[in-house]
Structures are given as C-alpha cells and as structure tokens.
Design a protein around this motif. Sequence first.
Motif, PDB file in Angstrom:
ATOM      1  N   ASN A 144       0.822  -1.214   0.000  1.00  0.00           N
ATOM      2  CA  ASN A 144       0.000   0.000   0.000  1.00  0.00           C
ATOM      3  C   ASN A 144       0.853   1.260   0.000  1.00  0.00           C
ATOM      4  OD1 ASN A 144       0.982   0.047   2.598  1.00  0.00           O
ATOM      5  ND2 ASN A 144      -1.010   0.052   3.604  1.00  0.00           N
ATOM      6  N   GLY A 145       2.150   1.099  -0.248  1.00  0.00           N
ATOM      7  CA  GLY A 145       3.057   2.244  -0.290  1.00  0.00           C
ATOM      8  C   GLY A 145       3.572   2.672   1.059  1.00  0.00           C
ATOM      9  N   ALA A 217       2.714  -2.158  -8.258  1.00  0.00           N
ATOM     10  CA  ALA A 217       1.730  -1.070  -8.251  1.00  0.00           C
ATOM     11  C   ALA A 217       2.150   0.034  -7.286  1.00  0.00           C
ATOM     12  CB  ALA A 217       0.350  -1.616  -7.888  1.00  0.00           C
ATOM     13  N   ALA A 218       2.643  -0.356  -6.120  1.00  0.00           N
ATOM     14  CA  ALA A 218       3.079   0.644  -5.141  1.00  0.00           C
ATOM     15  C   ALA A 218       4.274   1.431  -5.665  1.00  0.00           C
ATOM     16  CB  ALA A 218       3.427  -0.029  -3.818  1.00  0.00           C
ATOM     17  N   THR A 220       5.025   1.964  -8.784  1.00  0.00           N
ATOM     18  CA  THR A 220       4.537   2.832  -9.861  1.00  0.00           C
ATOM     19  C   THR A 220       3.936   4.113  -9.295  1.00  0.00           C
ATOM     20  OG1 THR A 220       4.106   0.911 -11.274  1.00  0.00           O
ATOM     21  CG2 THR A 220       2.994   2.969 -11.840  1.00  0.00           C
ATOM     22  N   ARG A 221       3.103   4.003  -8.269  1.00  0.00           N
ATOM     23  CA  ARG A 221       2.534   5.190  -7.636  1.00  0.00           C
ATOM     24  C   ARG A 221       3.614   6.035  -6.991  1.00  0.00           C
ATOM     25  NH1 ARG A 221      -1.551   4.031  -3.315  1.00  0.00           N
ATOM     26  NH2 ARG A 221      -1.899   6.280  -3.505  1.00  0.00           N
ATOM     27  N   THR A 224       5.607   7.731 -10.057  1.00  0.00           N
ATOM     28  CA  THR A 224       4.919   8.474 -11.119  1.00  0.00           C
ATOM     29  C   THR A 224       3.790   9.358 -10.611  1.00  0.00           C
ATOM     30  OG1 THR A 224       3.334   6.686 -11.592  1.00  0.00           O
ATOM     31  CG2 THR A 224       5.445   6.630 -12.763  1.00  0.00           C
ATOM     32  N   GLY A 225       3.324   9.135  -9.393  1.00  0.00           N
ATOM     33  CA  GLY A 225       2.252   9.943  -8.838  1.00  0.00           C
ATOM     34  C   GLY A 225       2.795  11.144  -8.088  1.00  0.00           C
ATOM     35  N   ASP A 230      -0.950   9.705   0.745  1.00  0.00           N
ATOM     36  CA  ASP A 230      -1.690   8.495   0.402  1.00  0.00           C
ATOM     37  C   ASP A 230      -0.796   7.454  -0.275  1.00  0.00           C
ATOM     38  OD1 ASP A 230      -1.412   9.636  -2.098  1.00  0.00           O
ATOM     39  OD2 ASP A 230      -3.547   9.705  -2.562  1.00  0.00           O
ATOM     40  N   CYS A 231       0.443   7.833  -0.592  1.00  0.00           N
ATOM     41  CA  CYS A 231       1.500   6.883  -0.981  1.00  0.00           C
ATOM     42  C   CYS A 231       2.749   7.296  -0.222  1.00  0.00           C
ATOM     43  CB  CYS A 231       1.748   6.900  -2.482  1.00  0.00           C
ATOM     44  SG  CYS A 231       2.996   5.689  -3.016  1.00  0.00           S
ATOM     45  N   SER A 234       6.374   7.776  -1.547  1.00  0.00           N
ATOM     46  CA  SER A 234       6.701   8.850  -2.489  1.00  0.00           C
ATOM     47  C   SER A 234       7.596   9.916  -1.859  1.00  0.00           C
ATOM     48  CB  SER A 234       5.421   9.495  -3.025  1.00  0.00           C
ATOM     49  OG  SER A 234       4.675  10.123  -1.975  1.00  0.00           O
TER      50      SER A 234
END
Length: 259
Positions: A144-145, A217-218, A220-221, A224-225, A230-231, A234
């Motif tokens: 979930n990051g 997926a985590a 990638t977020r 790139t997010g 919420d991540c 990052s």
Amino acid sequence: MPLAWQTDRLATQSYSSRDEMAEAASRDLAEALRGLLAAKTRVSVMFAAAPSQQDTLALLRNAADIDWSRIAAFHMDEYIGLDIGHQARFANWLDRHLFTLVPFGKIHRIEPHRFSSPEACAADYAGRLAEEPLDLVCLGVGMNGHLAFNDPPDARFEDRQSVKVVTLAQDCRIQQVEDECFASLADVPQQAITVTIPALLSAGRMISVVPGALKKAAVTRMLTGPIAEDCPASILRRHPQAVLYLDEASTPDVFRRAA
C-alpha cells in the motif's frame, strides 16, 4: 548493467533478477557502512524486517572489512500483542537473519512486553533514537506504499512523534499473510509500534530494496504519482541521499519502455 533513472532526488536502479538486485544493494550498503565507519566513531543503522530484505541481508552478513562492533542497530516497527517467541515478531525475524549473526556493538529492539503500555515502549524507543541519531536506513516499501507501519491514510510527513502506536490498515495486514508471515488475516495483530516518517527521513542515507510483482503497483505510484501521504513511499523522492533498488518484476512498465 542495470536500468537507472532519477525521479526528483530519488535515484533508482532496476535489475533483471532479484539476485542481481540483492547483490547490488548489499554491495552498496556495505560500502556505505565502510564510509560511515571511516568518518565516525560510532554509526547508527535501522533495518526493516521483511522477506523482501532477506536476500540483501544474507549477503551483507558476509561483507568484508566492516567493524560491526562500532554499529548500533535499530529496527522500524513491532507488533503489539504477539508472544515473545512468536516467529513473526520483527525483532525475532532480525535476530534470525542479522542481529545475532554479526557482532553489533549494540542492538535496540522494540519490546512492548517490557513496558506498562505500548505508548511507554514507543516513548522509550524514541529516546534511544534521540541518543543515537540514524546515519543509514535500510527499508522496503509496502504493497500500500507504506514505510515501516506508516500506512495511508494515517501516514504523516510532518508527524510530531518519532515513534508511535498505530492501528494497521487492512491492506497492510493482508500483505503480512501474502508474505507468509501469518497463516490467516485473523492471526495478524491489529496494532503495532512504528518509527514515523520524519524519523526515518532524518537518516543521512536511505537504501530501499523492493523486489517482486506484488510491489509493482506501489512502486509505480511512488515514482509516477504526486508526493503525497496516500503513498507514503513517495516522500523518498525528496531525500537527498536515497537509492531505490528494484528487480524486473517490481519495475514500473513506464520505465521499462523509457529504457
């Protein structure tokens, strides 16, 4: 040669296999430790306890020319409510994979059972971190990051505490089953003690090892997010000395195409 790129301040290296990733991460980790030991009398290092870190730690144990006696070891988090001898306790996991296998000068374990309350244990660990500030953090990234047990939506980039009691998010608890640390979701504790994001980021250097398709997926977020709570992972994009190590399975498609 690995694929390599930079996202904001975060350097990323992607390897074709998990073994190659672990070899590179352990080599760079050992080199970082040698550099710190050459510059300082004592060094403080924090380790994550997770299957994703196992290969890297196994190689690190055999690294040459590291004076472990001058290194103080910390870990990031611990469950509340597990029996002292439970295999899934993070202190026990690190004992099996690192802490008892090299001669650290000092090992700081999070031990909730020794205190009158989880909050008292968190305060004690915060005090120990204040006495021996972190030089290096070796960490992973959750599905979930999350970083340590700083799960969205409760993770805070500006947390006032350095160590705190948290309630684990459902997807974080599911990851513990996916990682085969627990037989079922019902076995995973609801609460834990975690080092917070500002405390992790206080380290001069961060090495993050994130293999496997379940983390794609985590990652990638994360890359790139937006840099957002919420991540939580990052936020590594703002650290001046952080490196992310990936294998092919965890590498976002966008970076494969760019390469």
